[in-house]
Scaffold this active site. Sequence first.
Site, short mmCIF file in Angstrom:
data_model
loop_
_atom_site.label_atom_id
_atom_site.label_comp_id
_atom_site.label_asym_id
_atom_site.label_seq_id
_atom_site.Cartn_x
_atom_site.Cartn_y
_atom_site.Cartn_z
N GLU A 188 0.65 -1.17 0.20
CA GLU A 188 0.02 -0.10 0.10
C GLU A 188 0.98 1.22 -0.10
O GLU A 188 2.00 1.38 0.36
CB GLU A 188 -0.95 0.15 1.29
CG GLU A 188 -0.12 -0.41 2.67
CD GLU A 188 0.88 0.33 3.06
OE1 GLU A 188 0.89 1.64 3.06
OE2 GLU A 188 1.81 -0.30 3.54
N GLU A 329 4.30 -0.59 1.51
CA GLU A 329 4.65 -0.79 0.24
C GLU A 329 4.64 -2.28 -0.17
O GLU A 329 4.78 -2.62 -1.35
CB GLU A 329 6.16 -0.38 -0.17
CG GLU A 329 6.32 1.28 0.03
CD GLU A 329 7.81 1.55 -0.84
OE1 GLU A 329 8.45 0.85 -1.20
OE2 GLU A 329 8.12 2.52 -0.31
#
Length: 361
Positions: A188, A329
């Site tokens: 994310e 991430e």
Amino acid sequence: MRQTDGQRNLHLTSLSPIWRPPAVAPLDPATEVILRAVIDGKAKPPGSLGRIEELAIQLGMIRHPGEPRGEKAVLLVFAGDHGLVAEGVSQYPSDVTVAMVMTYLAGRASANAFAKANGIDVRVIDIGVASELPVRPGLIDAKVRMGTANAAREPAMTPEQAADALNRGMRIAIGEIKAGADILALGEMGIGNTASSALLAHRLAPASLGDCIGIGAGQDDAGMNRKRAAIEMAAGRSDASAPLDVLAEFGGLEIAGMAGAVLGAALQRRPVIVDGFISSVAALLATRLCPEARGYCVFAHRSAERGHDLVLKALDAKPLLDLGLRLGEGTGALLAVPLVRAAARLLTDVASLDDVLAGRI
């Protein structure tokens, strides 16, 4: 990076505001007994591969009656902005979300480096970035709205938008699996998303609000005071406790997308590797909406972000790695992919002890 036609056209389709949990098949305990016997019969001392054996059994249960595979892994990085940033919950402005999305697409982020090291494809999904992004190869347009509203002062989104984001994440995951993905990993990007995640963890675990609030991307004392005040204001504004209501009240869109991806992977009987705090909150949301999805989740690592242990406890999850990571991430999930691949190979490639002793190799 190739996109399916369905992925390219997600932004053209308005999904139903009525959301019902998908019909996910629970993992069969009887299969676990059979697979444990198979693992114990491999050419090695029983239990000698520790948690890799447990992971192999989980993978076998997920893919039963087929064999587990791990050749093609895909990281789904969901990106969205948070209105809570207006309250000073992050030391970075929302513009950083756009900048990082562009960095992923250029192949220059930490997630890209780790993905390249392990032969993993990366998909970047705009599900709620508060800017119009240019069309770029590898970018999937699934935008529900231009970021969430300020949850300290009003609902982050409507229930219809929350359901829409869940459905879009689910469809993206299903599309990747139908295109050949054996493993999905979650990542994310969204400035302010540790604040939103703290609120979701508080209501869905449930857990003390103070114990769910961490430093996120980094805060000094004044910044932490602002962050706590904003989160407390948001929590005091709404007493929502039902999963979809909690999501609508507090956000975020990228969290909803990841939760939908968990459900999509479970529907297609594929493992989904959950990253750190924010991804685990998404998995918690998915399992509160559909408890059967829990068996399809592999938890990559224990984040250094405060609150992650509480979420892992609520999920009865023991992560594979503990490396002090708190980047997000999907970096931790990417590092766990080789372990998942190895565990699948344990079931499919390792000879039985009986075959070894009988000279049938």
